[in-house]
Design a protein around this motif. Sequence first.
Motif, PDB file in Angstrom:
ATOM      1  N   ASP A   6      38.833  44.757  31.180  1.00  0.00           N
ATOM      2  CA  ASP A   6      38.059  44.874  32.422  1.00  0.00           C
ATOM      3  C   ASP A   6      38.484  43.817  33.438  1.00  0.00           C
ATOM      4  OD1 ASP A   6      36.576  47.043  31.530  1.00  0.00           O
ATOM      5  OD2 ASP A   6      34.844  45.829  30.942  1.00  0.00           O
ATOM      6  N   ILE A   7      38.641  42.591  32.984  1.00  0.00           N
ATOM      7  CA  ILE A   7      39.030  41.501  33.882  1.00  0.00           C
ATOM      8  C   ILE A   7      40.428  41.739  34.439  1.00  0.00           C
ATOM      9  CG2 ILE A   7      39.607  39.046  33.980  1.00  0.00           C
ATOM     10  CD1 ILE A   7      37.264  38.622  31.960  1.00  0.00           C
ATOM     11  N   ALA A   8      41.365  42.109  33.569  1.00  0.00           N
ATOM     12  CA  ALA A   8      42.750  42.321  33.998  1.00  0.00           C
ATOM     13  C   ALA A   8      42.863  43.497  34.971  1.00  0.00           C
ATOM     14  CB  ALA A   8      43.649  42.549  32.787  1.00  0.00           C
ATOM     15  N   VAL A   9      42.241  44.606  34.637  1.00  0.00           N
ATOM     16  CA  VAL A   9      42.353  45.804  35.480  1.00  0.00           C
ATOM     17  C   VAL A   9      41.610  45.611  36.807  1.00  0.00           C
ATOM     18  CG1 VAL A   9      41.774  48.265  35.660  1.00  0.00           C
ATOM     19  CG2 VAL A   9      42.751  47.359  33.537  1.00  0.00           C
ATOM     20  N   SER A  10      40.399  45.056  36.764  1.00  0.00           N
ATOM     21  CA  SER A  10      39.647  44.895  38.015  1.00  0.00           C
ATOM     22  C   SER A  10      40.284  43.828  38.908  1.00  0.00           C
ATOM     23  CB  SER A  10      38.177  44.587  37.739  1.00  0.00           C
ATOM     24  OG  SER A  10      38.031  43.391  37.013  1.00  0.00           O
ATOM     25  N   GLY A  11      40.767  42.754  38.313  1.00  0.00           N
ATOM     26  CA  GLY A  11      41.431  41.714  39.109  1.00  0.00           C
ATOM     27  C   GLY A  11      42.693  42.230  39.772  1.00  0.00           C
ATOM     28  N   THR A  12      43.500  42.964  39.003  1.00  0.00           N
ATOM     29  CA  THR A  12      44.714  43.559  39.557  1.00  0.00           C
ATOM     30  C   THR A  12      44.356  44.601  40.610  1.00  0.00           C
ATOM     31  OG1 THR A  12      45.871  43.206  37.459  1.00  0.00           O
ATOM     32  CG2 THR A  12      46.826  44.826  38.969  1.00  0.00           C
ATOM     33  N   GLY A  13      43.352  45.405  40.313  1.00  0.00           N
ATOM     34  CA  GLY A  13      42.917  46.427  41.265  1.00  0.00           C
ATOM     35  C   GLY A  13      42.476  45.822  42.588  1.00  0.00           C
ATOM     36  N   LEU A  14      41.743  44.718  42.521  1.00  0.00           N
ATOM     37  CA  LEU A  14      41.302  44.061  43.759  1.00  0.00           C
ATOM     38  C   LEU A  14      42.493  43.521  44.557  1.00  0.00           C
ATOM     39  CD1 LEU A  14      38.050  42.179  42.734  1.00  0.00           C
ATOM     40  CD2 LEU A  14      38.278  43.855  44.573  1.00  0.00           C
ATOM     41  N   LEU A  15      43.454  42.921  43.866  1.00  0.00           N
ATOM     42  CA  LEU A  15      44.633  42.395  44.559  1.00  0.00           C
ATOM     43  C   LEU A  15      45.429  43.511  45.226  1.00  0.00           C
ATOM     44  CD1 LEU A  15      45.961  39.691  42.073  1.00  0.00           C
ATOM     45  CD2 LEU A  15      44.984  39.316  44.341  1.00  0.00           C
ATOM     46  N   VAL A  16      45.653  44.592  44.493  1.00  0.00           N
ATOM     47  CA  VAL A  16      46.464  45.688  45.008  1.00  0.00           C
ATOM     48  C   VAL A  16      45.769  46.430  46.148  1.00  0.00           C
ATOM     49  CG1 VAL A  16      47.456  47.943  44.381  1.00  0.00           C
ATOM     50  CG2 VAL A  16      47.759  45.982  42.863  1.00  0.00           C
ATOM     51  N   GLN A  92      32.992  47.769  43.564  1.00  0.00           N
ATOM     52  CA  GLN A  92      32.489  47.711  42.196  1.00  0.00           C
ATOM     53  C   GLN A  92      33.441  46.943  41.279  1.00  0.00           C
ATOM     54  OE1 GLN A  92      30.741  51.468  40.726  1.00  0.00           O
ATOM     55  NE2 GLN A  92      30.782  52.084  42.882  1.00  0.00           N
ATOM     56  N   LEU A  93      34.685  46.771  41.706  1.00  0.00           N
ATOM     57  CA  LEU A  93      35.607  45.930  40.935  1.00  0.00           C
ATOM     58  C   LEU A  93      35.061  44.504  40.830  1.00  0.00           C
ATOM     59  CD1 LEU A  93      38.992  47.276  42.344  1.00  0.00           C
ATOM     60  CD2 LEU A  93      38.042  47.699  40.055  1.00  0.00           C
ATOM     61  N   LEU A  94      34.336  44.062  41.863  1.00  0.00           N
ATOM     62  CA  LEU A  94      33.682  42.742  41.805  1.00  0.00           C
ATOM     63  C   LEU A  94      32.554  42.742  40.778  1.00  0.00           C
ATOM     64  CD1 LEU A  94      33.556  41.936  45.614  1.00  0.00           C
ATOM     65  CD2 LEU A  94      34.937  40.764  43.894  1.00  0.00           C
ATOM     66  N   CYS A  95      31.831  43.861  40.670  1.00  0.00           N
ATOM     67  CA  CYS A  95      30.774  43.980  39.659  1.00  0.00           C
ATOM     68  C   CYS A  95      31.367  43.907  38.255  1.00  0.00           C
ATOM     69  CB  CYS A  95      30.006  45.292  39.834  1.00  0.00           C
ATOM     70  SG  CYS A  95      29.151  45.451  41.415  1.00  0.00           S
ATOM     71  N   ILE A  96      32.565  44.443  38.100  1.00  0.00           N
ATOM     72  CA  ILE A  96      33.246  44.390  36.805  1.00  0.00           C
ATOM     73  C   ILE A  96      33.679  42.957  36.515  1.00  0.00           C
ATOM     74  CG2 ILE A  96      35.269  45.185  35.511  1.00  0.00           C
ATOM     75  CD1 ILE A  96      34.984  47.839  37.204  1.00  0.00           C
TER      76      ILE A  96
END
Length: 183
Positions: A6-16, A92-96
């Motif tokens: 969750d941390i890896a995917v949401s963090g990457t998702g937010l950056l991208v 919602q990536l921040l919620c994750i």
Amino acid sequence: MKRLTDIAVSGTGLLVTSPILLLAMLLVWLEDRHSPIFRQQRVGKDGEPFEILKLRSMPVSTPDVESADAAEVKLTRMGPIIRRTNVDELPQLLCILRGDMSIVGPRPALPSQTGLLDMREANGAASLKPGLTGLAQLRSYDGMSPEEKAAHDGEYAAQNNPLYDLGLIFKTGRYLLSPPPQY
């Protein structure tokens, strides 16, 4: 393992996606000069309340409505675009990252959706963190009855494992990259 994913995917998702999210936030703010972020109380894991974040697609004064009734609510000018592209879900990536949600799980319910919440409690889905995507979402979530949603959520709870999550993530990606339906 799930939390690290969750941390890896949401963090990457937010950056991208941050340039897209920032542009969309600016366009929503320019329309009415109100916060582009929509905040709402939802029910999380084990019935714990949390504040969900979404990009606002409706006017500021819109009352809380269940997703099944959302089509009847007036949208901002940007609303249809950010909903179809699912850009409204990006905050919602921040919620994750915060730990309130997961990438995959049952969609977070409103506190007023007591029937759905009771059925999730009975089938084991209430013990899971709500997700950005999940089995019910991939099976037309907005057009479903609470009983159908709960049944899919229970099926997910019974199958909950990293490989199953990975398959749902890929199916979600395929949906997001597909062309919009023709009417």
